[in-house]
Design an enzyme around this catalytic site. Structure first.
Site, PDB file in Angstrom:
ATOM      1  N   LYS A  22       0.835  -1.215   0.000  1.00  0.00           N
ATOM      2  CA  LYS A  22       0.000   0.000   0.000  1.00  0.00           C
ATOM      3  C   LYS A  22       0.866   1.260   0.000  1.00  0.00           C
ATOM      4  O   LYS A  22       0.614   2.193  -0.761  1.00  0.00           O
ATOM      5  CB  LYS A  22      -0.904   0.011   1.242  1.00  0.00           C
ATOM      6  CG  LYS A  22      -1.638   1.319   1.444  1.00  0.00           C
ATOM      7  CD  LYS A  22      -2.487   1.310   2.686  1.00  0.00           C
ATOM      8  CE  LYS A  22      -1.829   1.835   3.921  1.00  0.00           C
ATOM      9  NZ  LYS A  22      -1.563   3.274   3.968  1.00  0.00           N
ATOM     10  N   ASN A  23       1.890   1.268   0.855  1.00  0.00           N
ATOM     11  CA  ASN A  23       2.662   2.505   0.996  1.00  0.00           C
ATOM     12  C   ASN A  23       3.595   2.771  -0.174  1.00  0.00           C
ATOM     13  O   ASN A  23       4.216   3.828  -0.251  1.00  0.00           O
ATOM     14  CB  ASN A  23       3.446   2.497   2.315  1.00  0.00           C
ATOM     15  CG  ASN A  23       2.523   2.672   3.515  1.00  0.00           C
ATOM     16  OD1 ASN A  23       1.330   2.927   3.341  1.00  0.00           O
ATOM     17  ND2 ASN A  23       3.064   2.537   4.714  1.00  0.00           N
ATOM     18  N   ARG A 121      -0.356  14.987  13.026  1.00  0.00           N
ATOM     19  CA  ARG A 121       0.651  14.620  12.019  1.00  0.00           C
ATOM     20  C   ARG A 121       0.974  15.872  11.210  1.00  0.00           C
ATOM     21  O   ARG A 121       0.411  16.104  10.153  1.00  0.00           O
ATOM     22  CB  ARG A 121       0.121  13.494  11.118  1.00  0.00           C
ATOM     23  CG  ARG A 121       0.097  12.161  11.842  1.00  0.00           C
ATOM     24  CD  ARG A 121      -0.632  11.122  11.058  1.00  0.00           C
ATOM     25  NE  ARG A 121       0.197  10.400  10.127  1.00  0.00           N
ATOM     26  CZ  ARG A 121      -0.227   9.341   9.447  1.00  0.00           C
ATOM     27  NH1 ARG A 121      -1.455   8.902   9.611  1.00  0.00           N
ATOM     28  NH2 ARG A 121       0.568   8.723   8.598  1.00  0.00           N
ATOM     29  N   PRO A 122       1.889  16.685  11.724  1.00  0.00           N
ATOM     30  CA  PRO A 122       2.179  17.944  11.047  1.00  0.00           C
ATOM     31  C   PRO A 122       2.814  17.723   9.673  1.00  0.00           C
ATOM     32  O   PRO A 122       3.294  16.629   9.369  1.00  0.00           O
ATOM     33  CB  PRO A 122       3.166  18.626  12.000  1.00  0.00           C
ATOM     34  CG  PRO A 122       3.691  17.567  12.890  1.00  0.00           C
ATOM     35  CD  PRO A 122       2.715  16.450  12.902  1.00  0.00           C
ATOM     36  N   ASP A 124       5.058  20.167   8.524  1.00  0.00           N
ATOM     37  CA  ASP A 124       6.100  21.193   8.458  1.00  0.00           C
ATOM     38  C   ASP A 124       7.306  20.754   7.621  1.00  0.00           C
ATOM     39  O   ASP A 124       7.873  21.550   6.870  1.00  0.00           O
ATOM     40  CB  ASP A 124       6.543  21.578   9.890  1.00  0.00           C
ATOM     41  CG  ASP A 124       6.950  20.365  10.717  1.00  0.00           C
ATOM     42  OD1 ASP A 124       6.282  19.320  10.598  1.00  0.00           O
ATOM     43  OD2 ASP A 124       7.942  20.447  11.460  1.00  0.00           O
ATOM     44  N   LEU A 125       7.681  19.480   7.717  1.00  0.00           N
ATOM     45  CA  LEU A 125       8.865  19.025   6.985  1.00  0.00           C
ATOM     46  C   LEU A 125       8.599  19.012   5.476  1.00  0.00           C
ATOM     47  O   LEU A 125       9.474  19.321   4.674  1.00  0.00           O
ATOM     48  CB  LEU A 125       9.287  17.630   7.453  1.00  0.00           C
ATOM     49  CG  LEU A 125       9.654  17.535   8.940  1.00  0.00           C
ATOM     50  CD1 LEU A 125       9.861  16.092   9.361  1.00  0.00           C
ATOM     51  CD2 LEU A 125      10.920  18.344   9.210  1.00  0.00           C
ATOM     52  N   ASP A 307       4.047   0.550  12.007  1.00  0.00           N
ATOM     53  CA  ASP A 307       2.846  -0.092  11.458  1.00  0.00           C
ATOM     54  C   ASP A 307       2.709  -1.547  11.913  1.00  0.00           C
ATOM     55  O   ASP A 307       1.619  -2.132  11.845  1.00  0.00           O
ATOM     56  CB  ASP A 307       2.870  -0.047   9.917  1.00  0.00           C
ATOM     57  CG  ASP A 307       2.604   1.351   9.385  1.00  0.00           C
ATOM     58  OD1 ASP A 307       2.294   2.246  10.190  1.00  0.00           O
ATOM     59  OD2 ASP A 307       2.713   1.550   8.161  1.00  0.00           O
ATOM     60  N   ILE A 329       7.094   6.707  17.137  1.00  0.00           N
ATOM     61  CA  ILE A 329       6.793   7.440  15.891  1.00  0.00           C
ATOM     62  C   ILE A 329       5.503   8.249  15.997  1.00  0.00           C
ATOM     63  O   ILE A 329       5.492   9.436  15.681  1.00  0.00           O
ATOM     64  CB  ILE A 329       6.709   6.465  14.683  1.00  0.00           C
ATOM     65  CG1 ILE A 329       7.976   5.594  14.604  1.00  0.00           C
ATOM     66  CG2 ILE A 329       6.485   7.233  13.382  1.00  0.00           C
ATOM     67  CD1 ILE A 329       9.256   6.332  14.303  1.00  0.00           C
TER      68      ILE A 329
END
Ligand code: UD1
Length: 418
Positions: A22-23, A121-122, A124-125, A307, A329
């Site tokens: 999926k990822n 879940r920002p 910013d990065l 996960d 995480i």
């Protein structure tokens, strides 16, 4: 409301073929719009997240067509650069279209992805990295308008944390930027490597994907490509945990054991025998009774994957001994704990630490999934619990597991969707 109904206690035995990851498939499908030519993505898993991604591709103006497990994408006539809020809310990873859209169209309009089940879940990065490549963004009324002025220009970007999504957005933006981009402290997940392999097949010049430093030399154009998605390591771990808790014996086909190197020792410590064969085959033989005193810390790859934490937690619940999990995480990744307690588990959570005391048996009950991997943890629990477990909240599991009940039935589980 659909539910999975599981009669626990059946030992899982047989063979399973793993779905595509999926990822990997989500960013690769977004990446297909970087070219104007057709791409064919093989081994596309049948997941609701894939269906939403295909809806976004169609909305943008792509032509898409499934032929069995292959998805044909023709991105020639893309004529939109906005992702409607409805899609952004449905699937957080739609943020990955930002890098792809600014690379292909020079501008994009998105809204912030919807509330997330794993805590804040920002982004910013993502944004600071993209700004360093020349993206300008303006936020108002919940919408973010982005453009690249005269074009993206390569730069040296140091990520303060190896974010998977930020690394993917930066790769997608840098492949057609002018000059060289170096991403330091990049995420090293196998799915990053898969994305880079697909893009390189299209003519991109990406080196070092899968390592901490990725170098990307911008190219003017990309062609289309045929590409096969890697197998889903988290689905593999879920089926392994399901086998472990049912004293089973499975052979998983189409697996990359090297992607499981931080998790295999935990299964072995619990008393499972793991055999690895050529051609991507892995066999797990579980003992009558699992034993565990494991200490697990979730980490960016190649560390123990966050996960995998929920389904492995279920395995530890069913193992004799006390184990410790430290979730590094995501902040809110213990939502499955309350439901496991309903099934008779003994778990104490304090902040990011969970202490799991193994119990003799779990007992079936009605439970509700609150997120994707938490749902997997409940399925694993239901398979070993005495009596009947009914799991609701199936929209979560359908995001990431292709026909989970069909696959489990084939290896002896008593599970059905009602
Ligand atoms: C991806 C995976 C998800 C997996 C996660 C970690 C996909 C579609 N999803 O999610 O299954 O659990 O990697 O392996 O591939 N962070 C920031 N700022 C940012 C970005 C991230 O602080 O701009 C933080 C997050 O809040 C989180 C951590 O970094 O605490 C990891 O996030 P990230 O690696 O970005 O995960 P995702 O890409 O969202």
């Amino acid at each position: 409301m659909p539910k999975l109904v599981i009669e626990g206690g059946k030992s899982l035995k047989g063979e399973i073929k793993l779905q595509g990851a999926k990822n990997s498939v989500l960013p690769i499908l977004a990446a297909t719009i970087l070219s104007e030519e057709e791409s064919v993505i093989h081994g596309c898993p049948n997941l609701s997240d894939v269906a939403i991604t295909v809806e976004i591709l169609n909305f943008l103006g792509c032509k898409t067509k499934f032929e069995g497990e292959s998805l044909i994408i023709n991105p020639k006539n893309i004529n939109k650069n906005k992702i409607p809020e409805m899609y952004m809310r449905k699937m957080r990873s739609s943020i990955i279209f930002l890098g792809a859209l600014i690379s292909r169209m020079g501008c994009a309009e998105i809204s912030l992805p919807g509330g997330c089940e794993l805590g804040p879940r920002p982004l910013d990065l993502h944004f600071s990295g993209l700004r360093q490549l020349g993206m300008i963004s303006e936020e108002s009324h919940g919408k973010i308008k982005c453009n690249v002025g005269r074009g993206l220009v390569g730069n040296n970007i140091v990520l303060s944390f190896p974010s998977v999504g930020a690394t993917e957005n930066l790769i997608l933006s840098a492949v057609k930027a002018k000059g060289e981009t170096i991403i330091t402290n990049a995420a090293r997940e196998p799915e990053i490597q898969d994305l880079a392999n697909y893009l390189n097949k299209c003519g991109a010049k990406i080196r070092g994907a899968g390592e901490g430093t990725i170098k990307i030399e911008g190219v003017d154009r990309l062609q289309g490509a045929h590409y096969s998605i890697i197998p889903d390591r988290i689905a593999a771990i879920t089926y392994m945990a399901a086998t472990a808790v049912t004293s089973g014996d499975i052979l998983i086909n189409r697996v990359y054991p090297e992607h499981l190197s931080s998790v295999i020792p935990i299964f072995e410590e619990c008393g499972c025998i793991i055999e690895i064969f050529d051609k991507g085959k892995l066999r797990l033989i579980a003992p009558e009774r699992l034993l565990s005193n494991a200490v697990i810390r979730t980490m960016p790859y190649p560390g123990f994957p966050t996960d995998a934490q929920p389904p492995i937690m279920t395995m530890l619940c069913a193992a004799e001994g006390s184990s410790i999990i430290i979730e590094n995480i995501f902040e809110s990744r213990y939502k499955h704990v309350g439901e496991l307690l309903r099934l008779g588990a003994d778990i104490k959570v304090e902040g990011r630490t969970a202490i799991v005391n193994g119990v003799k048996r779990l007992s079936g009950a009605d439970v509700r999934a609150e997120d994707l991997r938490g749902a997997a943890a409940l399925v694993v629990a239901g398979l070993c619990a005495e009596g009947t477990t009914k799991i609701s909240g199936l929209r979560h599991i359908d995001r990431g597991y292709e026909d989970i009940e069909g696959n489990l039935c084939k290896i002896g589980a008593n599970i059905k969707r009602i």
